[in-house]
Write a protein that holds these residues in place. Structure first.
Motif, PDB file in Angstrom:
ATOM      1  N   LYS A  35       0.825  -1.209   0.000  1.00  0.00           N
ATOM      2  CA  LYS A  35       0.000   0.000   0.000  1.00  0.00           C
ATOM      3  C   LYS A  35       0.856   1.255   0.000  1.00  0.00           C
ATOM      4  O   LYS A  35       0.542   2.238  -0.676  1.00  0.00           O
ATOM      5  CB  LYS A  35      -0.930  -0.006   1.209  1.00  0.00           C
ATOM      6  N   ARG A  36       1.967   1.255   0.752  1.00  0.00           N
ATOM      7  CA  ARG A  36       2.858   2.413   0.776  1.00  0.00           C
ATOM      8  C   ARG A  36       3.483   2.656  -0.596  1.00  0.00           C
ATOM      9  O   ARG A  36       3.545   3.787  -1.078  1.00  0.00           O
ATOM     10  CB  ARG A  36       3.965   2.219   1.805  1.00  0.00           C
ATOM     11  N   ARG A  37       3.914   1.596  -1.252  1.00  0.00           N
ATOM     12  CA  ARG A  37       4.499   1.754  -2.590  1.00  0.00           C
ATOM     13  C   ARG A  37       3.469   2.253  -3.594  1.00  0.00           C
ATOM     14  O   ARG A  37       3.779   3.053  -4.469  1.00  0.00           O
ATOM     15  CB  ARG A  37       5.092   0.430  -3.060  1.00  0.00           C
ATOM     16  N   ARG A  38       2.237   1.787  -3.462  1.00  0.00           N
ATOM     17  CA  ARG A  38       1.179   2.240  -4.371  1.00  0.00           C
ATOM     18  C   ARG A  38       0.905   3.732  -4.174  1.00  0.00           C
ATOM     19  O   ARG A  38       0.802   4.486  -5.137  1.00  0.00           O
ATOM     20  CB  ARG A  38      -0.083   1.430  -4.139  1.00  0.00           C
ATOM     21  N   VAL A  39       0.795   4.180  -2.928  1.00  0.00           N
ATOM     22  CA  VAL A  39       0.547   5.604  -2.642  1.00  0.00           C
ATOM     23  C   VAL A  39       1.725   6.447  -3.132  1.00  0.00           C
ATOM     24  O   VAL A  39       1.537   7.516  -3.724  1.00  0.00           O
ATOM     25  CB  VAL A  39       0.298   5.804  -1.134  1.00  0.00           C
ATOM     26  N   THR A  40       2.936   5.966  -2.914  1.00  0.00           N
ATOM     27  CA  THR A  40       4.124   6.697  -3.358  1.00  0.00           C
ATOM     28  C   THR A  40       4.172   6.787  -4.874  1.00  0.00           C
ATOM     29  O   THR A  40       4.509   7.844  -5.426  1.00  0.00           O
ATOM     30  CB  THR A  40       5.394   5.997  -2.830  1.00  0.00           C
TER      31      THR A  40
END
Length: 94
Positions: A58-63
């Motif tokens: 999820k963090r990589r997707r938001v980034t």
């Protein structure tokens, strides 16, 4: 290499077998995410999601979304003055 793929597939199947049989794979955690498309399914060539950690995913997707938006704004900042014109004069502190 192409002939090897044909012999591996038997000209009918997949080189890696039936994906439905790999139920314990951590990559299965992301098969139903937004953006997963046929025929490739969930595609992670570098292997960032090997561990199956949902929070990191999820963090990589938001980034990625944030960086994409910044890149679009930067592109518009480059293109817009060329289309609409520039302010007269020079921008100089002197």
């Amino acid at each position: 290499a192409t002939m090897g793929m044909f012999f591996q597939d038997g000209l009918t199947g997949s080189a890696w077998g039936d994906w439905a049989l790999y139920t314990d794979s951590p990559l299965r955690a992301f098969e139903n995410e937004l953006g997963v498309q046929a025929p490739t399914g969930f595609w992670d060539p570098v292997g960032f999601t090997k561990d199956g950690d949902v929070e990191k995913f999820k963090r990589r997707r938001v980034t990625e979304i944030k960086h994409g938006r910044v890149a679009m704004l930067a592109t518009m900042g480059y293109i817009t003055p060329e289309i609409t014109g520039k302010f007269p004069g020079y921008l100089s502190p002197a």
